[in-house]
Design a protein around this motif. Structure first.
Motif, PDB file in Angstrom:
ATOM      1  N   GLU A  39       0.828  -1.200   0.000  1.00 19.49           N
ATOM      2  CA  GLU A  39       0.000   0.000   0.000  1.00 19.49           C
ATOM      3  C   GLU A  39       0.868   1.258   0.000  1.00 19.49           C
ATOM      4  O   GLU A  39       0.530   2.256  -0.648  1.00 19.49           O
ATOM      5  N   THR A  40       1.980   1.224   0.717  1.00 23.61           N
ATOM      6  CA  THR A  40       2.902   2.369   0.733  1.00 23.61           C
ATOM      7  C   THR A  40       3.451   2.625  -0.659  1.00 23.61           C
ATOM      8  O   THR A  40       3.491   3.772  -1.129  1.00 23.61           O
ATOM      9  N   ILE A  41       3.859   1.569  -1.350  1.00 25.68           N
ATOM     10  CA  ILE A  41       4.395   1.723  -2.696  1.00 25.68           C
ATOM     11  C   ILE A  41       3.331   2.268  -3.640  1.00 25.68           C
ATOM     12  O   ILE A  41       3.599   3.142  -4.476  1.00 25.68           O
ATOM     13  N   ARG A  42       2.094   1.789  -3.518  1.00 28.76           N
ATOM     14  CA  ARG A  42       1.006   2.268  -4.388  1.00 28.76           C
ATOM     15  C   ARG A  42       0.762   3.760  -4.162  1.00 28.76           C
ATOM     16  O   ARG A  42       0.536   4.515  -5.127  1.00 28.76           O
ATOM     17  N   ARG A  43       0.799   4.184  -2.923  1.00 29.46           N
ATOM     18  CA  ARG A  43       0.599   5.609  -2.632  1.00 29.46           C
ATOM     19  C   ARG A  43       1.718   6.452  -3.221  1.00 29.46           C
ATOM     20  O   ARG A  43       1.488   7.510  -3.811  1.00 29.46           O
ATOM     21  N   LEU A  44       2.953   5.963  -3.091  1.00 32.26           N
ATOM     22  CA  LEU A  44       4.100   6.719  -3.593  1.00 32.26           C
ATOM     23  C   LEU A  44       4.136   6.767  -5.111  1.00 32.26           C
ATOM     24  O   LEU A  44       4.708   7.698  -5.693  1.00 32.26           O
ATOM     25  N   ASP A  45       3.528   5.798  -5.767  1.00 29.47           N
ATOM     26  CA  ASP A  45       3.504   5.786  -7.226  1.00 29.47           C
ATOM     27  C   ASP A  45       2.732   6.974  -7.794  1.00 29.47           C
ATOM     28  O   ASP A  45       2.897   7.314  -8.968  1.00 29.47           O
ATOM     29  N   ARG A  46       1.890   7.605  -6.962  1.00 29.16           N
ATOM     30  CA  ARG A  46       1.101   8.745  -7.422  1.00 29.16           C
ATOM     31  C   ARG A  46       1.593  10.049  -6.810  1.00 29.16           C
ATOM     32  O   ARG A  46       0.873  11.047  -6.799  1.00 29.16           O
ATOM     33  N   ALA A  47       2.840  10.063  -6.350  1.00 34.00           N
ATOM     34  CA  ALA A  47       3.381  11.269  -5.719  1.00 34.00           C
ATOM     35  C   ALA A  47       3.552  12.391  -6.743  1.00 34.00           C
ATOM     36  O   ALA A  47       3.852  12.153  -7.912  1.00 34.00           O
ATOM     37  N   LEU A  48       3.357  13.623  -6.262  1.00 32.57           N
ATOM     38  CA  LEU A  48       3.463  14.797  -7.128  1.00 32.57           C
ATOM     39  C   LEU A  48       4.860  15.404  -7.109  1.00 32.57           C
ATOM     40  O   LEU A  48       5.306  15.985  -8.096  1.00 32.57           O
ATOM     41  N   PHE A 182      12.043  22.266  -4.958  1.00 27.85           N
ATOM     42  CA  PHE A 182      11.145  21.135  -4.723  1.00 27.85           C
ATOM     43  C   PHE A 182      10.413  20.830  -6.004  1.00 27.85           C
ATOM     44  O   PHE A 182      10.005  21.736  -6.719  1.00 27.85           O
ATOM     45  N   GLY A 183      10.262  19.529  -6.298  1.00 20.95           N
ATOM     46  CA  GLY A 183       9.406  19.135  -7.394  1.00 20.95           C
ATOM     47  C   GLY A 183      10.135  19.061  -8.716  1.00 20.95           C
ATOM     48  O   GLY A 183      11.334  18.898  -8.801  1.00 20.95           O
ATOM     49  N   ARG A 184       9.373  19.202  -9.772  1.00 18.04           N
ATOM     50  CA  ARG A 184       9.915  19.096 -11.126  1.00 18.04           C
ATOM     51  C   ARG A 184       9.119  20.003 -12.040  1.00 18.04           C
ATOM     52  O   ARG A 184       7.983  20.374 -11.726  1.00 18.04           O
ATOM     53  N   PRO A 185       9.682  20.391 -13.174  1.00 24.74           N
ATOM     54  CA  PRO A 185       8.950  21.307 -14.057  1.00 24.74           C
ATOM     55  C   PRO A 185       7.670  20.681 -14.586  1.00 24.74           C
ATOM     56  O   PRO A 185       7.581  19.470 -14.770  1.00 24.74           O
ATOM     57  N   CYS A 186       6.687  21.499 -14.855  1.00 22.24           N
ATOM     58  CA  CYS A 186       5.455  21.051 -15.498  1.00 22.24           C
ATOM     59  C   CYS A 186       5.629  21.210 -16.997  1.00 22.24           C
ATOM     60  O   CYS A 186       5.986  22.287 -17.470  1.00 22.24           O
ATOM     61  N   ARG A 187       5.390  20.157 -17.727  1.00 26.39           N
ATOM     62  CA  ARG A 187       5.577  20.204 -19.175  1.00 26.39           C
ATOM     63  C   ARG A 187       4.267  19.896 -19.891  1.00 26.39           C
ATOM     64  O   ARG A 187       3.436  19.155 -19.379  1.00 26.39           O
ATOM     65  N   ALA A 188       4.123  20.465 -21.052  1.00 25.90           N
ATOM     66  CA  ALA A 188       2.917  20.230 -21.841  1.00 25.90           C
ATOM     67  C   ALA A 188       2.776  18.741 -22.120  1.00 25.90           C
ATOM     68  O   ALA A 188       3.739  18.057 -22.426  1.00 25.90           O
ATOM     69  N   GLU A 190       1.768  16.433 -19.908  1.00 23.08           N
ATOM     70  CA  GLU A 190       1.740  15.594 -18.726  1.00 23.08           C
ATOM     71  C   GLU A 190       0.318  15.531 -18.168  1.00 23.08           C
ATOM     72  O   GLU A 190      -0.409  16.517 -18.155  1.00 23.08           O
ATOM     73  N   ARG A 191      -0.064  14.373 -17.692  1.00 22.49           N
ATOM     74  CA  ARG A 191      -1.385  14.197 -17.112  1.00 22.49           C
ATOM     75  C   ARG A 191      -1.324  14.386 -15.612  1.00 22.49           C
ATOM     76  O   ARG A 191      -0.330  14.094 -14.971  1.00 22.49           O
ATOM     77  N   GLY A 192      -2.431  14.859 -15.044  1.00 19.28           N
ATOM     78  CA  GLY A 192      -2.495  15.030 -13.604  1.00 19.28           C
ATOM     79  C   GLY A 192      -1.818  16.317 -13.169  1.00 19.28           C
ATOM     80  O   GLY A 192      -1.431  17.154 -13.965  1.00 19.28           O
ATOM     81  N   MET A 193      -1.683  16.467 -11.849  1.00 15.73           N
ATOM     82  CA  MET A 193      -1.093  17.676 -11.287  1.00 15.73           C
ATOM     83  C   MET A 193       0.415  17.534 -11.177  1.00 15.73           C
ATOM     84  O   MET A 193       0.945  16.451 -10.996  1.00 15.73           O
ATOM     85  N   CYS A 194       1.099  18.653 -11.265  1.00 17.10           N
ATOM     86  CA  CYS A 194       2.511  18.668 -10.914  1.00 17.10           C
ATOM     87  C   CYS A 194       2.820  20.011 -10.258  1.00 17.10           C
ATOM     88  O   CYS A 194       2.155  21.010 -10.521  1.00 17.10           O
TER      89      CYS A 194
END
Length: 252
Positions: A39-48, A182-188, A190-194
């Motif tokens: 469950e921890t891995i599944r949650r981290l797979d959707r990290a922003l 923190f984070g990474r650039p948002c690029r055209a 990409e799906r979801g939030m960043c």
């Protein structure tokens, strides 16, 4: 060379590591990564976004032990932390990596290491010194920094952005530095939030230094890029969490 001011997203020379790439590297080098709950891995797979920092360290008689805190910002606005233990106390002195979800498990694992009795424990005040090491001085770039400050405030869309008092101070700026924190650039495409967090550090003519913190994100109803500017890192990170939490239900 300064970063182009009118773009809605920065493109650094080298793309920072994504949350997924960082997690893969951490799990790939940890000897006990299989012990982490699915469950921890599944949650981290959707990290922003993610952030890493040294938590404590001990070096003695050729032996070393470091602990690192790895934190991910999740789509629901919460944060999840993994603790990494790095040491060379096994036979052969090869460096080994271990990862733990619980800080108490980390303490237990650290206590098993064959380090001298005076090795500091996590609760000792001496560890507080680790977080008080002075930050490196900014490598300021003399440029049209006052205009950069004006443009930064102008593109900020948050109602609580710094006001005229800050604008007056920025007119005194003659050098600045932009650092991705923190984070990474948002690029055209990409799906979801960043999310990305940038520190804009300014050097004023009277020798004072000040920083503004810019949050770029796509946590908007139509997925467009949005820029927000805050006077402190704490305010900026709080805004990131609020935005992620408010949009978490629709994040893909």
């Amino acid at each position: 060379m300064s970063v182009p001011y009118e773009t809605t997203a920065y493109e650094p020379a080298e793309s920072p590591e994504s949350p997924e790439e960082h997690l893969a590297r951490l799990l790939g080098r940890a000897l006990n990564s299989f012990e982490l709950p699915d469950e921890t891995i599944r949650r981290l797979d959707r990290a922003l976004a993610h952030d890493s920092s040294l938590h404590s360290a001990h070096h003695s008689a050729g032996l070393h032990r470091e602990t690192y805190r790895h934190t991910w910002l999740l789509a629901d606005g919460s944060a999840l932390t993994l603790w990494e233990l790095v040491h060379n106390t096994a036979p052969g002195r090869d460096t080994q990596h271990e990862v733990y979800e619980d800080e108490e498990e980390l303490r237990t694992a650290t206590g098993r290491l064959p380090l001298p009795a005076d090795a500091p424990d996590f609760e000792l005040p001496a560890l507080v010194l680790v977080s008080h090491v002075p930050e490196p001085l900014h490598a300021y770039v003399p440029d049209d920094s006052a205009d950069h400050g004006r443009r930064l405030l102008r593109r900020a869309e948050n109602p609580d952005r710094p006001g005229e008092d800050m604008a007056d101070l920025l007119r005194m700026a003659f050098a600045h530095q932009i650092t991705q924190a923190f984070g990474r650039p948002c690029r055209a495409g990409e799906r979801g939030m960043c999310f990305s967090l940038y520190e804009h550090a300014f050097l004023l003519h009277d020798g004072r230094e000040l920083s503004l913190w810019e949050v770029e994100h796509t946590a908007t109803p139509d997925g467009r890029h949005m820029c927000e500017v805050y006077p402190s890192e704490e305010d900026a990170r709080d805004a990131m969490e609020r935005r992620a939490s408010a949009s978490g239900g629709s994040a893909g």
